[in-house]
Design a protein around this motif. Structure first.
Motif, PDB file in Angstrom:
ATOM      1  N   THR A 104       0.180  -7.774   6.223  1.00  0.00           N
ATOM      2  CA  THR A 104      -0.228  -6.828   5.179  1.00  0.00           C
ATOM      3  C   THR A 104       0.697  -5.604   5.226  1.00  0.00           C
ATOM      4  O   THR A 104       1.898  -5.752   5.328  1.00  0.00           O
ATOM      5  CB  THR A 104      -1.702  -6.420   5.362  1.00  0.00           C
ATOM      6  N   SER A 105       0.143  -4.426   5.136  1.00  0.00           N
ATOM      7  CA  SER A 105       0.931  -3.200   5.159  1.00  0.00           C
ATOM      8  C   SER A 105       0.164  -2.129   5.922  1.00  0.00           C
ATOM      9  O   SER A 105      -1.026  -2.279   6.224  1.00  0.00           O
ATOM     10  CB  SER A 105       1.207  -2.718   3.730  1.00  0.00           C
ATOM     11  N   ALA A 106       0.855  -1.023   6.235  1.00  0.00           N
ATOM     12  CA  ALA A 106       0.195   0.091   6.917  1.00  0.00           C
ATOM     13  C   ALA A 106      -0.891   0.693   6.040  1.00  0.00           C
ATOM     14  O   ALA A 106      -1.897   1.208   6.541  1.00  0.00           O
ATOM     15  CB  ALA A 106       1.225   1.159   7.298  1.00  0.00           C
ATOM     16  N   VAL A 107      -0.692   0.635   4.726  1.00  0.00           N
ATOM     17  CA  VAL A 107      -1.713   1.120   3.796  1.00  0.00           C
ATOM     18  C   VAL A 107      -2.989   0.302   3.956  1.00  0.00           C
ATOM     19  O   VAL A 107      -4.099   0.856   4.037  1.00  0.00           O
ATOM     20  CB  VAL A 107      -1.214   1.021   2.340  1.00  0.00           C
ATOM     21  N   LEU A 272       2.814   8.234   5.240  1.00  0.00           N
ATOM     22  CA  LEU A 272       3.834   8.125   6.283  1.00  0.00           C
ATOM     23  C   LEU A 272       4.521   6.762   6.284  1.00  0.00           C
ATOM     24  O   LEU A 272       5.656   6.643   6.760  1.00  0.00           O
ATOM     25  CB  LEU A 272       3.197   8.375   7.659  1.00  0.00           C
ATOM     26  N   ALA A 273       3.845   5.746   5.757  1.00  0.00           N
ATOM     27  CA  ALA A 273       4.438   4.404   5.735  1.00  0.00           C
ATOM     28  C   ALA A 273       5.655   4.331   4.815  1.00  0.00           C
ATOM     29  O   ALA A 273       6.512   3.459   4.990  1.00  0.00           O
ATOM     30  CB  ALA A 273       3.394   3.380   5.288  1.00  0.00           C
ATOM     31  N   VAL A 274       5.761   5.240   3.857  1.00  0.00           N
ATOM     32  CA  VAL A 274       6.891   5.225   2.920  1.00  0.00           C
ATOM     33  C   VAL A 274       8.201   5.583   3.620  1.00  0.00           C
ATOM     34  O   VAL A 274       9.153   4.795   3.603  1.00  0.00           O
ATOM     35  CB  VAL A 274       6.620   6.157   1.721  1.00  0.00           C
ATOM     36  N   PRO A 275       8.291   6.749   4.311  1.00  0.00           N
ATOM     37  CA  PRO A 275       9.571   7.069   4.962  1.00  0.00           C
ATOM     38  C   PRO A 275       9.821   6.300   6.260  1.00  0.00           C
ATOM     39  O   PRO A 275      10.967   5.990   6.581  1.00  0.00           O
ATOM     40  CB  PRO A 275       9.457   8.575   5.235  1.00  0.00           C
TER      41      PRO A 275
END
Length: 304
Positions: A104-107, A272-275
């Motif tokens: 999945t993702s950090a989100v 924070l998952a973006v950068p």
């Protein structure tokens, strides 16, 4: 009313107790957000889930072990059911959440684990004690469910089986966290006592699994450079500082305010998952995370 001695003590201090509480609490929120990011980073780090779990639980064991003897009499009074429920928030939770993070993702990790925790706690209370949901909790939990469904559906490329399986793992991890939360309240353990029971019990289980070869490990080939982020976030941060820091913040700010600010962790993890991980946030994902955050805040306020 403050006495003259209290006023003098506050003036002499560089920071007031309330300001210190806020600083510690915001640090805890950052650590909680970092937890979601490091779970996502395991698959590209060269470490196995067991290696990171070893770091997660060994650090607090080493730090808190000196306090074990002074609390031994308190531990002997614990019911087995409460201990087992507390341990659900240790190694089982870590492995299940890590399995969900891989696809999945950090989100997803931040929102579906921490964000649905109030729903999981209510479900556990119903299953164990047949405790009905208070009416004041209906709206907050409905908002959380709406946000979670929106997050699950709002996939840019559609819902593939791997992502759906990962989401299932994250929801199960949330349920384990709910079991842990109920067990912690029932046990009456404070922050230090909880940290000892959780870390020692999880470490014993983990070492047994590693020695018997049930879980893989790359300890013999791990470099310090690979381990440092996990030592800082999982071991020192999540394992020790967030456990003690959150209890400290509650003592300075109260439960309601601490829980409300703590509800910002899923949203911060998404940002924070973006950068840090190169993840992207769509408009629908942002709305879903916003709904979950609002639901958690309202749930915390109505529960206190």
């Amino acid at each position: 009313m403050h006495t003259l001695a209290d006023q003098v003590q506050v003036r002499r201090g560089f920071l007031s107790p309330k300001t210190t509480g806020y600083l510690v609490l915001y640090s805890v929120v950052i650590i909680w957000a970092g937890f979601a990011l490091t779970l996502r980073a395991i698959s590209t780090s060269g470490l196995t889930t067991a290696d990171v779990a070893l770091i997660r639980f060994a650090v607090p064991v080493l730090a808190l072990l000196p306090a074990f003897s002074s609390r031994f009499a308190e531990f002997k009074k614990l019911r087995l059911r409460d201990v087992l429920m507390v341990l659900c928030g240790g190694l089982p939770f870590f492995f299940i959440a890590s399995a969900g993070a891989r696809t999945t993702s950090a989100v997803h990790v931040g929102a579906l684990v921490a964000g649905t925790a109030p729903l999981s706690v209510s479900l556990v209370y119903f299953l164990i004690d047949r405790r009905r949901l208070p009416r004041r909790q209906l709206l907050p939990l409905s908002i959380i469910i709406a946000g979670a469904l929106g997050l699950i559906i709002a996939q840019p490329a559609g819902i593939d089986p791997e992502t759906l399986r990962g989401i299932g793992y994250l929801l199960v991890a949330s349920l384990f966290w709910g079991i842990y939360s109920v067990g912690l309240r029932s046990s009456g353990l404070d922050a230090i006592g909880n940290g000892i029971v959780l870390a020692v019990g999880s470490l014993v289980m983990l070492v047994t699994l590693m020695l018997t070869g049930v879980v893989p490990s790359h300890l013999d080939s791990i470099t310090l450079h690979q381990a440092v982020p996990f030592l800082l976030i999982q071991g020192l941060g999540v394992g020790l500082l967030s456990t003690v820091g959150y209890a400290f913040a509650i003592s300075r700010l109260g439960t309601a305010k601490s829980a409300t600010i703590g509800s910002l962790a899923p949203a911060l993890a998404a940002i924070l998952a973006v950068p840090f991980l190169g993840e992207s946030i769509t408009f629908s994902t942002a709305i879903s995370v916003f709904l979950i955050t609002v639901g958690v805040i309202l749930s915390n306020r109505s529960a206190t």
